[in-house]
Structure formats: structure tokens, C-alpha cells
Design a protein around this motif. Sequence first.
Motif, PDB file in Angstrom:
ATOM      1  N   UNK A  58       0.812  -1.211   0.000  1.00  0.00           N
ATOM      2  CA  UNK A  58       0.000   0.000   0.000  1.00  0.00           C
ATOM      3  C   UNK A  58       0.850   1.268   0.000  1.00  0.00           C
ATOM      4  N   UNK A  59       2.032   1.213   0.610  1.00  0.00           N
ATOM      5  CA  UNK A  59       2.892   2.403   0.637  1.00  0.00           C
ATOM      6  C   UNK A  59       3.724   2.565  -0.632  1.00  0.00           C
ATOM      7  N   UNK A  60       4.183   1.449  -1.214  1.00  0.00           N
ATOM      8  CA  UNK A  60       5.150   1.531  -2.307  1.00  0.00           C
ATOM      9  C   UNK A  60       4.623   1.091  -3.674  1.00  0.00           C
ATOM     10  N   UNK A  61       3.851   0.041  -3.705  1.00  0.00           N
ATOM     11  CA  UNK A  61       3.493  -0.580  -4.983  1.00  0.00           C
ATOM     12  C   UNK A  61       2.136  -0.149  -5.524  1.00  0.00           C
ATOM     13  N   UNK A  62       1.122  -0.168  -4.690  1.00  0.00           N
ATOM     14  CA  UNK A  62      -0.231   0.083  -5.176  1.00  0.00           C
ATOM     15  C   UNK A  62      -0.409   1.540  -5.571  1.00  0.00           C
ATOM     16  N   UNK A  63      -0.995   1.736  -6.741  1.00  0.00           N
ATOM     17  CA  UNK A  63      -1.308   3.062  -7.262  1.00  0.00           C
ATOM     18  C   UNK A  63      -2.731   3.014  -7.809  1.00  0.00           C
ATOM     19  N   UNK A  64      -3.409   4.147  -7.724  1.00  0.00           N
ATOM     20  CA  UNK A  64      -4.735   4.273  -8.320  1.00  0.00           C
ATOM     21  C   UNK A  64      -4.567   4.778  -9.743  1.00  0.00           C
ATOM     22  N   UNK A  65      -5.056   4.022 -10.701  1.00  0.00           N
ATOM     23  CA  UNK A  65      -4.925   4.363 -12.120  1.00  0.00           C
ATOM     24  C   UNK A  65      -6.200   5.072 -12.566  1.00  0.00           C
ATOM     25  N   UNK A  66      -6.112   6.399 -12.642  1.00  0.00           N
ATOM     26  CA  UNK A  66      -7.267   7.225 -12.966  1.00  0.00           C
ATOM     27  C   UNK A  66      -6.881   8.186 -14.089  1.00  0.00           C
ATOM     28  N   UNK A  67      -7.703   8.223 -15.131  1.00  0.00           N
ATOM     29  CA  UNK A  67      -7.488   9.125 -16.266  1.00  0.00           C
ATOM     30  C   UNK A  67      -6.078   9.003 -16.849  1.00  0.00           C
ATOM     31  N   UNK A  68      -5.587   7.793 -16.953  1.00  0.00           N
ATOM     32  CA  UNK A  68      -4.288   7.550 -17.561  1.00  0.00           C
ATOM     33  C   UNK A  68      -3.096   7.886 -16.676  1.00  0.00           C
ATOM     34  N   UNK A  70      -1.127   7.422 -12.723  1.00  0.00           N
ATOM     35  CA  UNK A  70      -1.030   6.565 -11.534  1.00  0.00           C
ATOM     36  C   UNK A  70      -0.792   7.460 -10.318  1.00  0.00           C
ATOM     37  N   UNK A  71      -1.696   7.377  -9.356  1.00  0.00           N
ATOM     38  CA  UNK A  71      -1.622   8.190  -8.146  1.00  0.00           C
ATOM     39  C   UNK A  71      -1.390   7.288  -6.943  1.00  0.00           C
ATOM     40  N   UNK A  72      -0.546   7.749  -6.019  1.00  0.00           N
ATOM     41  CA  UNK A  72      -0.317   7.003  -4.781  1.00  0.00           C
ATOM     42  C   UNK A  72      -1.602   6.989  -3.958  1.00  0.00           C
ATOM     43  N   UNK A  73      -1.770   5.944  -3.181  1.00  0.00           N
ATOM     44  CA  UNK A  73      -2.926   5.859  -2.300  1.00  0.00           C
ATOM     45  C   UNK A  73      -2.860   6.994  -1.277  1.00  0.00           C
ATOM     46  N   UNK A  74      -3.969   7.677  -1.028  1.00  0.00           N
ATOM     47  CA  UNK A  74      -3.981   8.628   0.083  1.00  0.00           C
ATOM     48  C   UNK A  74      -4.032   7.832   1.389  1.00  0.00           C
ATOM     49  N   UNK A  75      -3.278   8.246   2.376  1.00  0.00           N
ATOM     50  CA  UNK A  75      -3.238   7.559   3.677  1.00  0.00           C
ATOM     51  C   UNK A  75      -3.091   6.056   3.479  1.00  0.00           C
ATOM     52  N   UNK A  76      -1.977   5.597   2.923  1.00  0.00           N
ATOM     53  CA  UNK A  76      -1.854   4.188   2.530  1.00  0.00           C
ATOM     54  C   UNK A  76      -2.018   3.196   3.683  1.00  0.00           C
ATOM     55  N   UNK A  77      -1.533   3.507   4.852  1.00  0.00           N
ATOM     56  CA  UNK A  77      -1.680   2.556   5.959  1.00  0.00           C
ATOM     57  C   UNK A  77      -3.123   2.485   6.437  1.00  0.00           C
ATOM     58  N   UNK A 115     -10.036  -2.607  -8.994  1.00  0.00           N
ATOM     59  CA  UNK A 115      -9.932  -2.428 -10.437  1.00  0.00           C
ATOM     60  C   UNK A 115      -9.090  -1.199 -10.773  1.00  0.00           C
ATOM     61  N   UNK A 116      -9.267  -0.133 -10.009  1.00  0.00           N
ATOM     62  CA  UNK A 116      -8.459   1.072 -10.239  1.00  0.00           C
ATOM     63  C   UNK A 116      -6.994   0.833  -9.889  1.00  0.00           C
TER      64      UNK A 116
END
Length: 166
Positions: A58-68, A70-77, A115-116
Motif C-alpha cells: 500500500x505504501x510503495x506498490x499500489x497506485x490508483x490508475x485514474x485518467x491515464x 497513476x496516483x499514490x494511495x492517500x493515507x496508505x496505511x 480495479x483502479x
Amino acid sequence: MFDRAIALWNRLDAGLGAVPAALALLALRIALAIPFWRSGLTKWDGFLNLSTGARYLFEQEFKLHIFGQAFAYPAPLTMAFLAGLGEIILPILLVLGLGTRFAALGILGMTVIIQLTVPDGLINFHLPWFAMALALVVYGGGTLSADRLLGGFFGQRVKGSARPAR
């Protein structure tokens, strides 16, 4: 000959239609619960203690793919913690058929976020999960559910138990 084939077809169709909807809804609840439960087990190292792997993802790998992009998760923990809780609690509720529509709605929301995060999983995973969750939101848990049992225990129909109108 053609009439006999149609008659056989109709008898087979009627036989399949006689399978209780409660069995199908129970199977749907279990099938949807399993992948989320298994994923939830990987997120914890003891009671309410996030695993190192979940923290890293959640801190390093996962990103939200929106409108082409990749954004880091807000408040990943916090997101990891909530995802881990959801992946444990919601499958239990689904299998029991307790608050089925709400549990399925939670899984539906999680599926959209997944999915995102992992856009390549749509056809093999996310679309079937979405369809199963949507069916449970629409039809509820069926007669083989805690929703129905509790409704009968309290002398009223609990919403979400998918019983035909009288």
C-alpha cells in the motif's frame, strides 16, 4: 421428432428452474467470500497488526490508475487497514447471510478500488466479482441466510432476504 425435442427441452428447462434460488444465492455468497477472505488473511500478522507485506504494497506498490495517470494511495496505511478489515469482516457476513446486501455493497466498492489499482484484472477477476456482488445487492441472501432467520425470529421479514412478495 421436432415436437419431442422441444418437449424434452421444456422438461429439462423446468427441472433446472426448480432448483431453489436459495441454493444459488448461498453458492454466490460463498464464491464471492472466498477470494476476499483469502486476501484478507495475508494482510495481518496477528490481531489488528498489519503485515509487513500489506504495509509495503500500500505504501510503495499500489497506485490508483485514474485518467491515464497513476496516483499514490492517500493515507496508505489507513487504506491497508480498512482493506484488511473489509476482507475479513465482509466475507464472514456474506457466508452467514447477515446484512447480505450491505456486505455485498462493501465488496462491490472494494472491487471498484481494486480495479483502479490493478486494471489488468478486469476480465479474469474484477468483472465476475462485480457481477456476483451486484446480484447479491439486488437479490439479498435468500432463504438460507441469517437475514431470513432473524426476520422469522423477530416475526417480521428482514429486508434483503430475497423472498417473493405474498
